[in-house]
Design an enzyme around this catalytic site. Structure first.
Site, PDB file in Angstrom:
ATOM      1  N   HIS B 499      -2.309  28.187  -4.052  1.00 30.22           N
ATOM      2  CA  HIS B 499      -2.623  29.210  -5.067  1.00 30.22           C
ATOM      3  C   HIS B 499      -1.393  29.993  -5.483  1.00 30.22           C
ATOM      4  CE1 HIS B 499      -6.739  29.198  -2.855  1.00 30.22           C
ATOM      5  NE2 HIS B 499      -6.569  28.106  -3.569  1.00 30.22           N
ATOM      6  N   ILE B 500      -0.552  29.373  -6.277  1.00 29.99           N
ATOM      7  CA  ILE B 500       0.626  30.101  -6.749  1.00 29.99           C
ATOM      8  C   ILE B 500       0.385  30.549  -8.177  1.00 29.99           C
ATOM      9  CG2 ILE B 500       2.154  28.894  -5.145  1.00 29.99           C
ATOM     10  CD1 ILE B 500       3.133  27.210  -7.414  1.00 29.99           C
TER      11      ILE B 500
END
Lengths: 259, 571
Positions: B499-500
């Site tokens: 989850h960037i």
């Protein structure tokens, strides 16, 4: 629906029928999906006969010549024996069941090194190659196939210089000593730390022990059996709520293939 | 020499959730839409034999081919960035459906507090609660404004769940009821309650029952086969673009899907964006695709990379603080604790988002006056289905090979489970995205350079949240526990969390954001950029629900723009 019935509904023959019809029917959801209401798909009248092993010839196979047992990567039996001995120390036979040797891990590694894995095919391998910090990941230029060649030679040279016998003829404890020195970077390889090779060897050993048997290791799914990992089942819908451990027969991806 | 193709009204770059939502919505309203996807066409039939951990997880079957493009990485401004040569910390999907095919299915509304993080923090805790080096900002949109779009995404995707006791009261029930409960999750739920927390079922895009969405697409019931994350679903039982939005778009002749089309640059003439330049990665043939509107909907990293290559917007400079493209790069850090039990569970059975969550230590759900951080994270235990090659948890102190390792890892396989948090990280002045000065991709363009390290703030949250996880797991009477520790610096090699976010963030001010709250670029009215790259910070939940909501809002904005041809929000 009992476990037995759920297994039946995913029998190989039955699945083939479904996947055959599935082609070209993707309009809303999928054909497979459209068979499912809130329950698992219905079992058919066709009886399930024996384990998938029967149709795949795994039992009778031991009597037949296995044409996949030839070197794609290793150049001589010695290389094979070194890797087989080293992987057996990483994943040894014990009360749980077979080790790397009996699981065919060396064959798995031979076949993998000859393909994309050995050539780092899907990794970024453009230069310049520079030594990074400990937090920037592997930065060496050497391809896996070369790392393994150098690594095998190094293990054997260590064995010969210390004990005058090849690596694969050492006692287990002596082999462990060389592997430990490898893991702790006390030996030297060109272009990378010896510990990097050990880590590659460790991971590929676990892959060979536990990958689907289609890759040549995990023979007869004996790796999975030890972990009680049932394999390539397509549904546990009727079992997932149950208290207590549910024992299941192992199932490989080949059960989903039409020949 | 690039071939120039016939003009389209709208070209969409990337066919994941965001791109396919825009494509489906605009196709429905009769617009001429072209969807470009660098990868291949994929349908559920392609996943019939995908229960293969070696190919899909170890071999990264569904991920970007790093031999063609990757990122470079460094911890600090004074270091030289080096290429991420193999996958580790995070994965980047490819092919039709993108990350929306290989995801787990966790689908959340961010909390109202997230959208007004800066103003609410200052209001309640004063202006000095976090230092100015943390670039927190409001999102330029409120929860109430985004809510209808969240609901729309949930209905399209058929999300299952129940009211979060710590969250805003829902206006409507979830489209599908919670998934099945398992013995492991029941034990975890009881442990949460015993520890004084308020558990509820993790909202899931794995269908608890057969579901037909408002577009008439039918999703099958989940079979709990344990092959969600990093796999496609052969049943069409995990919500994804390939069983919802892509087939809807394809029902319309005014939509065209073109695969093997990797966009290299957004083209400009006299300062106006006129279309895109793309390459077929197989043949290396190049094309110019003119369009009235360009919608950028690729991965977080590639959204930012494309704007920087196209010189759109102003690149962020960490020394001066000027510019916004590349700013507010954030991720999720996942404090986690693995517990080992006497009891054996059926750990091979599961589904991607099959879980139980607590929200007691997330958002501003607890008073932060006496702690040295803001926000927090949702804590979950999930039963996703363990797989044998990479699942080898062993009690601390066990060597990672040999007889003891083999025995312990086999013994622990069905007798251990982890709980972890989707923990926020705050944007930081030195954590940002830019172009690399040295390394290039297969097409000769500079790679995207990630400069990132763990901040003091985030270490504080990590300790606090990990303590809470331990307290809960202690209630399950484990034989032993392993607790994750944050290293000295963030390390790009070990698997971490996909989850960037950030890089093309949204906001109300063109000085500090790249797009307005319709995801329209401040600097180019006919360019929309959608994805996790829009988040000014990462909330305490998985990001996909918010990406879906932003895409529905953008689709509305694009339609309006095609009629009015102007900025949708005043600067």
């Amino acid at each position: 629906m009992s476990n037995e019935e759920t297994e039946k509904s995913f029998s190989r023959r039955n699945f083939l029928k479904m996947s055959g019809v599935a082609t070209g029917t993707l309009i809303t959801g999928t054909y497979l999906g459209s068979l499912l209401g809130d329950e698992a798909p219905p079992a058919t009248d066709e009886p399930e006969t024996g384990s998938q092993g029967d149709s795949e010839g795994s039992d009778s196979g031991s009597q037949q010549q296995n044409f996949t047992r030839a070197y794609k990567f290793f150049q001589n039996p010695e290389e094979f024996q070194i890797i087989e001995a080293a992987t057996e120390r990483i994943f040894p036979e014990d009360d749980n069941g077979p080790g790397a040797q009996a699981l065919g891990v060396a064959w798995f590694i031979d076949h993998e090194l000859s393909g994309g894995y050995g050539a780092n095919a899907r990794e970024y391998m453009k230069g310049p190659f520079k030594e990074g910090t400990d937090f920037q990941g592997p930065q060496y230029a050497t391809l896996r196939r070369d790392i393994f060649r150098d690594g095998m030679r190094l293990m054997n040279e260590e064995a010969l210089s210390a004990h005058d016998v090849p690596f694969y003829e050492l006692e287990g404890g002596q082999q462990d000593e060389i592997l430990t020195r490898m893991q702790e970077n006390e030996l030297e390889l060109p272009g990378l730390e010896a510990g990097d090779f050990f880590e590659e060897l460790r991971l590929v050993t676990l892959s060979g022990a536990y990958a689907d048997p289609l890759y040549g290791g995990n023979i007869e799914m004996k790796g999975w059996e030890m972990k009680k990992f049932p394999g390539a089942y397509m549904s546990y819908r009727e079992e997932i709520e149950q208290e207590g451990f549910v024992e299941k027969e192992m199932q490989s991806n080949s059960t989903h293939i039409s020949h | 020499m690039a071939e120039t193709l016939d003009k389209k009204e709208v070209v969409v770059v990337g066919m994941g959730w965001a791109g396919s939502i825009v494509a489906a919505e605009l196709a429905k309203s009769g617009k001429q839409v072209l969807g470009l996807e660098r990868g291949r066409e994929k349908t559920t039939e392609d996943y019939l034999t995908a229960h293969d951990e070696y190919r899909y997880v170890v071999g990264h079957e569904m991920m970007q081919d790093l031999s063609k493009e990757t990122i470079t990485y460094r911890n600090a401004l004074d270091e030289e960035a080096l290429p991420m040569r193999r996958f580790g910390a995070f994965l980047i999907g490819t092919d039709v459906g993108g990350g929306g095919v290989h995801w787990n299915g966790d689908t959340w509304f961010y909390n109202p507090y997230d959208f007004e993080l800066k103003s609410r923090t200052e209001e309640k805790y004063g202006p000095d609660k976090v230092s100015d080096d943390y670039l927190i900002q409001d999102w330029g949109i409120t929860y109430d404004e985004l809510l209808p779009y969240y609901e729309k995404f949930e209905e399209t995707a058929g999300i299952s769940g129940e009211q979060n006791p710590m969250g805003p009261e829902r206006r409507k029930p979830y489209p599908t009821p919670p998934m099945k409960m398992t013995p492991l999750l029941s034990d975890f739920k009881a442990a949460c309650e015993a520890a004084g927390a308020t558990p509820f079922r993790t909202p899931a895009g794995n269908m608890s029952e057969q579901y037909t969405n408002p577009d008439g697409m039918t999703l099958a019931a989940c079979q709990y086969c344990g092959f969600c994350e990093k796999f496609g679903c052969e049943w069409g039982a995990k919500s994804s673009p390939i069983v919802t939005t892509i087939p809807v778009a394809k029902q319309h002749d005014n939509f065209e899907l073109r695969t093997n089309a990797n966009v290299l640059e957004i083209l400009k003439e006299d300062g106006e964006v006129t279309g895109v330049h793309y390459i077929d990665p197989r043949t290396q043939l190049e094309y110019i695709q003119p369009a009235d509107v360009v919608v950028v909907t690729s991965h977080t990293t590639n959204n930012t990379k494309l704007l920087l290559h196209s010189e759109l917007g102003t690149a962020y400079d960490p020394e001066t603080g000027d510019g916004a493209v590349g700013k507010n790069y954030c991720l999720h850090i996942t404090p986690s604790v693995t517990a080992f039990f006497d009891k054996e569970y059926n750990m091979s059975m599961g589904a991607g988002a099959l879980g139980v969550t607590i929200d007691d230590y997330n958002n501003d759900n607890f008073d932060h006056s006496d702690v040295d951080f803001i926000h927090g994270g949702s804590i979950s235990m999930k039963q996703q289905g363990k797989r044998p090659i990479l699942e080898n948890a062993v009690p601390q102190g066990t060597k990672n090979w040999g007889a003891e390792f083999k025995n312990e890892s086999i013994n622990a396989y069905n007798r251990s489970a982890g709980a972890w948090a989707q923990m926020i990280t705050l944007p930081y002045v030195n954590n940002y995205l830019s172009l690399d000065p040295t390394y290039t991709d297969d097409y000769g363009r500079p790679l995207l350079r990630v400069t990132y390290d763990v901040t003091d703030h985030d270490r504080n949250v990590h300790e606090y949240i990990a303590d809470r996880i331990e307290e809960i797991l202690d209630e399950m009477n484990p034989v032993s526990k392993n607790r994750s520790e944050l290293g000295e610096h963030f390390d790009i090699l070990p698997a971490h969390n996909d989850h960037i976010v950030g890089g093309t963030i949204m906001g109300a001010d063109p000085e500090t954001s790249v797009v307005n709250n319709y995801l329209q670029m401040w600097d180019a009215d006919n360019v929309f950029v959608i994805g996790g790259s829009n988040f000014p910070h990462n909330g305490g939940y998985n990001p996909t629900g918010t990406v879906g909501a932003l895409a529905y809002r953008a689709a509305e904005g694009i339609e309006q723009y095609l009629d009015d041809n102007g900025p949708l929000v005043d600067a």
